[in-house]
Design a protein around this motif. Structure first.
Motif, PDB file in Angstrom:
ATOM      1  N   LYS A  79     -10.034   3.464 -24.263  1.00  0.00           N
ATOM      2  CA  LYS A  79      -9.332   3.478 -25.544  1.00  0.00           C
ATOM      3  C   LYS A  79     -10.279   3.366 -26.741  1.00  0.00           C
ATOM      4  O   LYS A  79      -9.810   3.381 -27.889  1.00  0.00           O
ATOM      5  CB  LYS A  79      -8.314   2.331 -25.584  1.00  0.00           C
ATOM      6  CG  LYS A  79      -7.184   2.473 -24.574  1.00  0.00           C
ATOM      7  CD  LYS A  79      -6.122   1.399 -24.803  1.00  0.00           C
ATOM      8  CE  LYS A  79      -4.908   1.601 -23.924  1.00  0.00           C
ATOM      9  NZ  LYS A  79      -3.816   0.643 -24.226  1.00  0.00           N
ATOM     10  N   ARG A  80     -11.587   3.225 -26.477  1.00  0.00           N
ATOM     11  CA  ARG A  80     -12.592   3.112 -27.528  1.00  0.00           C
ATOM     12  C   ARG A  80     -12.265   1.949 -28.471  1.00  0.00           C
ATOM     13  O   ARG A  80     -12.285   2.064 -29.701  1.00  0.00           O
ATOM     14  CB  ARG A  80     -12.733   4.411 -28.323  1.00  0.00           C
ATOM     15  CG  ARG A  80     -13.009   5.654 -27.485  1.00  0.00           C
ATOM     16  CD  ARG A  80     -14.097   5.456 -26.430  1.00  0.00           C
ATOM     17  NE  ARG A  80     -15.394   5.067 -27.005  1.00  0.00           N
ATOM     18  CZ  ARG A  80     -16.451   4.710 -26.269  1.00  0.00           C
ATOM     19  NH1 ARG A  80     -16.343   4.637 -24.938  1.00  0.00           N
ATOM     20  NH2 ARG A  80     -17.586   4.408 -26.854  1.00  0.00           N
ATOM     21  N   ILE A  81     -11.996   0.806 -27.875  1.00  0.00           N
ATOM     22  CA  ILE A  81     -11.708  -0.416 -28.617  1.00  0.00           C
ATOM     23  C   ILE A  81     -13.026  -1.167 -28.847  1.00  0.00           C
ATOM     24  O   ILE A  81     -13.826  -1.331 -27.914  1.00  0.00           O
ATOM     25  CB  ILE A  81     -10.725  -1.317 -27.845  1.00  0.00           C
ATOM     26  CG1 ILE A  81      -9.394  -0.586 -27.640  1.00  0.00           C
ATOM     27  CG2 ILE A  81     -10.506  -2.638 -28.571  1.00  0.00           C
ATOM     28  CD1 ILE A  81      -8.454  -1.307 -26.678  1.00  0.00           C
ATOM     29  N   LYS A  82     -13.257  -1.618 -30.053  1.00  0.00           N
ATOM     30  CA  LYS A  82     -14.401  -2.472 -30.347  1.00  0.00           C
ATOM     31  C   LYS A  82     -14.062  -3.909 -29.944  1.00  0.00           C
ATOM     32  O   LYS A  82     -12.897  -4.338 -30.025  1.00  0.00           O
ATOM     33  CB  LYS A  82     -14.747  -2.432 -31.833  1.00  0.00           C
ATOM     34  CG  LYS A  82     -15.066  -1.041 -32.379  1.00  0.00           C
ATOM     35  CD  LYS A  82     -16.413  -0.522 -31.909  1.00  0.00           C
ATOM     36  CE  LYS A  82     -16.784   0.777 -32.629  1.00  0.00           C
ATOM     37  NZ  LYS A  82     -18.093   1.305 -32.203  1.00  0.00           N
ATOM     38  N   VAL A  83     -15.077  -4.668 -29.520  1.00  0.00           N
ATOM     39  CA  VAL A  83     -14.892  -6.065 -29.125  1.00  0.00           C
ATOM     40  C   VAL A  83     -15.918  -6.918 -29.867  1.00  0.00           C
ATOM     41  O   VAL A  83     -17.115  -6.616 -29.843  1.00  0.00           O
ATOM     42  CB  VAL A  83     -15.057  -6.245 -27.604  1.00  0.00           C
ATOM     43  CG1 VAL A  83     -14.998  -7.735 -27.231  1.00  0.00           C
ATOM     44  CG2 VAL A  83     -13.981  -5.467 -26.853  1.00  0.00           C
ATOM     45  N   VAL A  84     -15.441  -7.982 -30.520  1.00  0.00           N
ATOM     46  CA  VAL A  84     -16.329  -8.937 -31.198  1.00  0.00           C
ATOM     47  C   VAL A  84     -15.856 -10.337 -30.832  1.00  0.00           C
ATOM     48  O   VAL A  84     -14.746 -10.742 -31.219  1.00  0.00           O
ATOM     49  CB  VAL A  84     -16.300  -8.777 -32.728  1.00  0.00           C
ATOM     50  CG1 VAL A  84     -17.327  -9.714 -33.368  1.00  0.00           C
ATOM     51  CG2 VAL A  84     -16.562  -7.330 -33.138  1.00  0.00           C
ATOM     52  N   ILE A  85     -16.666 -11.081 -30.085  1.00  0.00           N
ATOM     53  CA  ILE A  85     -16.277 -12.411 -29.632  1.00  0.00           C
ATOM     54  C   ILE A  85     -17.441 -13.385 -29.802  1.00  0.00           C
ATOM     55  O   ILE A  85     -18.608 -12.989 -29.775  1.00  0.00           O
ATOM     56  CB  ILE A  85     -15.824 -12.410 -28.154  1.00  0.00           C
ATOM     57  CG1 ILE A  85     -16.934 -11.884 -27.241  1.00  0.00           C
ATOM     58  CG2 ILE A  85     -14.548 -11.588 -27.986  1.00  0.00           C
ATOM     59  CD1 ILE A  85     -16.619 -11.975 -25.761  1.00  0.00           C
ATOM     60  N   ASN A  86     -17.112 -14.664 -29.965  1.00  0.00           N
ATOM     61  CA  ASN A  86     -18.161 -15.686 -30.038  1.00  0.00           C
ATOM     62  C   ASN A  86     -18.373 -16.361 -28.685  1.00  0.00           C
ATOM     63  O   ASN A  86     -18.958 -17.448 -28.607  1.00  0.00           O
ATOM     64  CB  ASN A  86     -17.848 -16.722 -31.120  1.00  0.00           C
ATOM     65  CG  ASN A  86     -16.634 -17.585 -30.804  1.00  0.00           C
ATOM     66  OD1 ASN A  86     -16.071 -17.526 -29.704  1.00  0.00           O
ATOM     67  ND2 ASN A  86     -16.210 -18.387 -31.760  1.00  0.00           N
ATOM     68  N   GLY A  87     -17.916 -15.716 -27.619  1.00  0.00           N
ATOM     69  CA  GLY A  87     -18.023 -16.298 -26.281  1.00  0.00           C
ATOM     70  C   GLY A  87     -19.435 -16.400 -25.752  1.00  0.00           C
ATOM     71  O   GLY A  87     -19.659 -16.952 -24.675  1.00  0.00           O
ATOM     72  N   GLY A  88     -20.418 -15.875 -26.499  1.00  0.00           N
ATOM     73  CA  GLY A  88     -21.812 -16.049 -26.098  1.00  0.00           C
ATOM     74  C   GLY A  88     -22.279 -17.475 -26.212  1.00  0.00           C
ATOM     75  O   GLY A  88     -23.281 -17.859 -25.583  1.00  0.00           O
ATOM     76  N   ALA A  89     -21.588 -18.270 -27.024  1.00  0.00           N
ATOM     77  CA  ALA A  89     -21.872 -19.700 -27.169  1.00  0.00           C
ATOM     78  C   ALA A  89     -23.365 -19.936 -27.394  1.00  0.00           C
ATOM     79  O   ALA A  89     -23.933 -19.448 -28.364  1.00  0.00           O
ATOM     80  CB  ALA A  89     -21.333 -20.465 -25.964  1.00  0.00           C
ATOM     81  N   LEU A  90     -24.009 -20.680 -26.487  1.00  0.00           N
ATOM     82  CA  LEU A  90     -25.434 -20.980 -26.649  1.00  0.00           C
ATOM     83  C   LEU A  90     -26.339 -19.877 -26.115  1.00  0.00           C
ATOM     84  O   LEU A  90     -27.553 -19.931 -26.315  1.00  0.00           O
ATOM     85  CB  LEU A  90     -25.776 -22.290 -25.918  1.00  0.00           C
ATOM     86  CG  LEU A  90     -25.344 -23.569 -26.607  1.00  0.00           C
ATOM     87  CD1 LEU A  90     -25.558 -24.751 -25.689  1.00  0.00           C
ATOM     88  CD2 LEU A  90     -26.104 -23.765 -27.916  1.00  0.00           C
ATOM     89  N   ASN A  91     -25.755 -18.894 -25.460  1.00  0.00           N
ATOM     90  CA  ASN A  91     -26.582 -17.868 -24.830  1.00  0.00           C
ATOM     91  C   ASN A  91     -25.963 -16.478 -25.018  1.00  0.00           C
ATOM     92  O   ASN A  91     -25.639 -15.798 -24.048  1.00  0.00           O
ATOM     93  CB  ASN A  91     -26.747 -18.181 -23.333  1.00  0.00           C
ATOM     94  CG  ASN A  91     -27.774 -17.308 -22.656  1.00  0.00           C
ATOM     95  OD1 ASN A  91     -28.509 -16.554 -23.299  1.00  0.00           O
ATOM     96  ND2 ASN A  91     -27.837 -17.394 -21.331  1.00  0.00           N
ATOM     97  N   PRO A  92     -25.794 -16.046 -26.268  1.00  0.00           N
ATOM     98  CA  PRO A  92     -25.221 -14.712 -26.488  1.00  0.00           C
ATOM     99  C   PRO A  92     -26.094 -13.605 -25.898  1.00  0.00           C
ATOM    100  O   PRO A  92     -25.574 -12.595 -25.418  1.00  0.00           O
ATOM    101  CB  PRO A  92     -25.112 -14.608 -28.010  1.00  0.00           C
ATOM    102  CG  PRO A  92     -26.043 -15.639 -28.548  1.00  0.00           C
ATOM    103  CD  PRO A  92     -26.058 -16.745 -27.542  1.00  0.00           C
TER     104      PRO A  92
END
Length: 619
Positions: A79-92
Motif C-alpha cells: 500500500k506504500r504506507i510510510k511508517v514513523v515510530i519511536n520504538g527504536g528507544a535506546l537503539n534505533p
C-alpha cells in the motif's frame, strides 16, 4: 506551502510499549492511510531498557514495535504506507538494521532510516556538573513558586551510589521530515517528543517550512490527540459509563486527517470497534497538558482558542490552535539509580478501622525507632486505601487495606521493615489479614527521575539513511532556525465570575454528575482538565472551579508546599489546572499508589459539590 492538496491520513498504532503489534497491522489493513505512527515510550521505559542493555539482556528497542513491523511489512510495501515510530528507544540503529535485513530477505522495495542525537548518556559526568552549576536547569526551575520533593537533588550528592543510567533529549520533527524528504519509507526514532512523528509526517506531506508555525502547532495537537493509543476512541474516558461494555472491548486506534493549515479531523477505521466523539476528543486534548501553551522542540502551540466540533459520526474537527517559535531549549530526561524500595499491604475488616491502622503504624514506627533505623528511610509512608461499606453484604465489601511504602539508599535498611512487622506479627489488631506471599517486601532497585532543560544548540540531531549496499548516509539537521524564549506560564482566575446563587436550587452531588475530566502526569506534577457542555454550565464551572476550590476538593491530599496554576479554554468550556509537586520525583519513584496521576480526575469528579438541580434534570 503545500505539495499535496488533500489532508494526510495518519494512523497511530501505539501509545505505550504494551500495545501489541497487531494494532499496526490493523491500521494498515482496514482502510486507506498514508502514514502510520507509533509512540512506544513512557519516560521510564528508556531507563529500564538502559539497565537491561547494560546486562546484555535487552536489545534496546521496543519488542512490540518490532512485532508490529514484522506483521505489517508486506502490507506497508503493497500500500506504500510510510511508517514513523519511536520504538527504536535506546537503539534505533539496531532496530532499523534489523528491519533492513527483513526487507532484503523478503525482496521488498523499502528505504529505511533512523533518527539519532537524542541519547546523551555518554555525557553523564558533564550533565551532573552542569546540573550542580545551574547550567542545566530543572524543567520547572524558572518558576520561583514551585518547590521540589525533598529527594529531588539527592543524586547530586551521591553520584557513586546514584549514577545516571540514561539521559535523553526530546527531539522534534525536523530529522523525521528530512528522512521522508530523502525517500525513507520507514523512519525509526528514539526519544523524540510524543507528537513529533505526526508533525514530521504532516510537514513532509504538505511541504511545510520551519516557520509555518500555525500549521506545525495544529499538527502538534493532532499528534497529541492520537499518540495515546485508544484514549481518543473510548479508553480512559470519564463518560464510559454511558456505553455498553461490548462497545468498549477491542478498541481500534485513531486516525488524524491533517490538512494544509494544520486543522485536524479525528476519526477511525469503520471496521474497528470504538467511538470518536467531541467528549473523547476533549478528554484526550486535556490530558497531560502544561497549561494553555503546549511545547515541542520545533513549535509552541497556544491552546486558548481551540475549537472541537463534531462533523459527523466518528469525525471530530479540531482547529483554533496558534503557533509560535519554539523555545531555545528542549526537555532532557535524566534517570539515575535512586536506591531501593519495597511495599506491603495489610487488610482490615469491619469495626474501628481507623484505630486499627493507627495501631499498625505505631507498632512499625516505634520498633524502627527503638532499633535506631527510623531516620535511615528516605520515605516511609502508611497509606489508607478505601473505606469499608456500611452494613456490608459480604466480607470484601467491609474490607480496606493499608499500603506501607518505603524507600532508602540501602537495601539492608528496608529489610528491617519485615523484621519489625514480624516482631509484632502476633500482636496484631483484631481481624488483621494479608497475603501470605510477602515478596513485595523484598527490596528492589528503583530509578529516580530529574527533568532538565538543555539548549538545542548542544544537540547533534540527524537522520541516517540505510542502504542495502554501501555505507549509511547521515544527514545532520541542526537546531531550529528561529527560537523564542519562554514566558512565564499564565495563571489566573476567571474574569467576571457569576454568582453561584443565580443557578437556582442545588443538591450536594458528585462533580462528575455534570463534569467530565482527564488527568495525567507531567514529571513531578499532575494536570487535570475539566469541561462541561453548555454555555450556562460553563458560567457555573468557571465560577465554581477557582484555585481555592481545587485545593478544597483535594482535601487532605493538598499540601501547602504544592503550587497550582489555573487557565481556561473557553471555546471547549474547560478549566485546566497543574498541581506542581504532587507526584514527588515522578512516575518511576513516586510514593503514590496512583503515580501516573490518571486517577486524580476521577477522584475530583467523585467529590460532592452544591450542584444546580436544573443541570441534573437536564442530564
Amino acid at each position: 506551502m503545500s505539495q499535496q492538496q488533500r489532508a494526510v491520513r495518519i494512523a497511530n498504532c501505539s501509545g505505550a510499549i504494551s500495545d501489541p503489534g497487531v494494532h499496526m497491522y490493523n491500521q494498515a489493513k482496514y482502510g486507506p492511510v498514508d502514514v502510520i505512527t507509533g509512540d512506544y515510550l513512557a519516560e521510564v521505559n528508556l531507563a529500564e531498557h538502559a539497565e537491561a542493555m547494560a546486562r546484555s539482556s535487552h536489545p534496546g528497542w521496543a519488542g512490540t514495535a518490532w512485532d508490529g513491523i514484522q506483521q505489517s511489512l508486506d502490507l506497508i510495501h503493497e500500500k506504500r504506507i510510510k511508517v514513523v515510530i519511536n520504538g527504536g528507544a535506546l537503539n534505533p540503529k539496531g532496530l532499523a538494521e534489523k528491519i533492513v535485513e527483513t526487507v532484503q530477505q523478503k525482496g521488498l522495495n523499502l528505504q529505511v532510516a533512523y533518527v539519532d542525537g537524542d541519547n546523551l548518556t555518554s555525557r553523564a559526568d558533564k550533565i551532573l556538573r552542569n546540573i550542580r552549576s545551574g547550567a542545566l536547569h530543572h524543567l520547572d526551575g524558572a518558576n520561583g513558586d514551585v518547590h521540589y520533593d525533598d529527594q529531588t537533588l539527592a543524586f547530586l550528592d551521591h553520584p557513586e551510589k546514584m549514577p545516571i543510567v540514561c539521559a535523553n533529549a526530546y527531539l522534534g520533527y525536523r530529522a523525521i521530515k528530512r528522512g521522508l524528504d530523502e525517500g525513507a519509507d520507514i523512519v525509526i526514532c528514539g526519544r523524540v517528543a510524543d507528537a513529533s512523528p505526526v508533525i514530521g509526517a504532516a510537514a513532509w506531506w504538505h511541504g511545510w517550512e520551519e516557520d509555518d508555525f500555525d500549521a506545525l502547532a495544529g499538527a502538534l495537537v493532532g499528534g497529541h490527540l492520537i499518540e495515546c493509543s485508544t484514549y481518543v476512541t473510548g479508553a480512559n474516558f470519564a463518560g464510559f459509563y454511558k456505553y455498553e461494555i461490548e462497545d468498549l472491548l477491542n478498541l481500534g486506534l485513531p486516525i488524524a486527517e491533517i490538512d494544509a493549515q494544520g486543522h485536524t479531523i479525528l476519526t477511525k477505521h469503520d471496521e474497528l470497534n470504538g467511538f470518536v466523539t467531541t467528549d473523547t476528543v476533549k478528554c484526550q486534548f486535556l490530558y497531560e497538558l502544561q497549561g494553555n501553551i503546549y511545547l515541542n522542540s520545533d513549535v509552541k502551540a497556544d491552546l486558548t482558542n481551540t475549537r472541537i466540533v463534531e462533523q459527523s459520526r466518528n469525525r471530530v474537527h479540531v482547529s483554533g490552535i496558534k503557533g509560535s517559535p519554539p523555545p531555545p531549549t528542549t526537555k532532557l530526561a535524566v534517570f539515575y539509580r535512586g536506591g531501593y524500595q519495597c511495599e506491603g499491604t495489610f487488610n482490615a475488616t469491619g469495626y474501628a478501622t481507623a484505630k486499627k491502622w493507627d495501631l499498625q503504624e505505631a507498632q512499625m514506627r516505634s520498633k524502627l525507632q527503638e532499633w535506631g533505623l527510623l531516620d535511615q528511610f528516605d520515605v516511609l509512608d502508611f497509606q489508607r486505601v478505601g473505606v469499608g461499606a456500611e452494613n456490608p453484604d459480604c466480607q470484601l465489601a467491609s474490607t480496606s487495606y493499608l499500603r506501607m511504602f518505603a524507600q532508602a539508599e540501602d537495601a539492608s535498611t528496608l529489610r528491617k521493615l519485615g523484621a519489625a512487622w514480624m516482631f509484632n506479627g502476633m500482636a496484631h489488631f483484631a481481624g488483621m489479614h494479608c497475603t501470605l506471599d510477602m515478596r513485595t517486601m523484598e527490596p528492589k532497585p528503583f530509578l529516580g527521575f530529574y527533568p532538565a532543560t538543555i539548549s538545542q544548540e548542544e544537540l547533534d540531531e540527524g537522520v541516517v539513511m540505510l542502504t542495502s549496499t554501501g555505507s549509511p548516509r547521515r544527514i545532520p539537521v541542526g537546531p531550529p532556525k528561529k527560537t523564542e524564549s519562554l514566558k512565564q506560564r499564565e495563571n489566573y482566575e476567571t474574569t467576571s465570575p457569576v454568582s453561584l446563587s443565580q443557578f437556582g436550587p442545588t443538591q450536594m452531588r458528585p462533580l462528575g454528575d455534570v463534569v467530565l475530566a482527564r488527568s495525567g502526569d507531567k514529571g513531578a506534577n499532575v494536570n487535570i482538565g475539566l469541561f462541561v457542555h453548555t454555555p450556562e454550565e460553563w458560567d457555573w464551572l468557571r465560577s465554581l472551579m477557582t484555585g481555592d476550590k481545587m485545593k478544597e476538593l483535594m482535601g487532605t491530599d493538598w499540601k501547602d508546599w504544592y503550587f497550582l496554576e489555573r487557565v481556561e479554554m473557553p471555546h471547549i468550556y474547560a478549566v485546566h489546572f497543574v498541581i506542581y509537586g504532587a507526584l514527588g520525583r515522578g512516575v518511576s519513584s513516586s510514593r503514590l499508589l496512583d503515580g501516573l496521576g490518571k486517577g486524580f480526575a476521577e477522584f475530583i469528579r467523585a467529590v460532592h459539590v452544591p450542584m444546580p438541580t436544573k443541570f441534573l434534570n437536564g442530564e
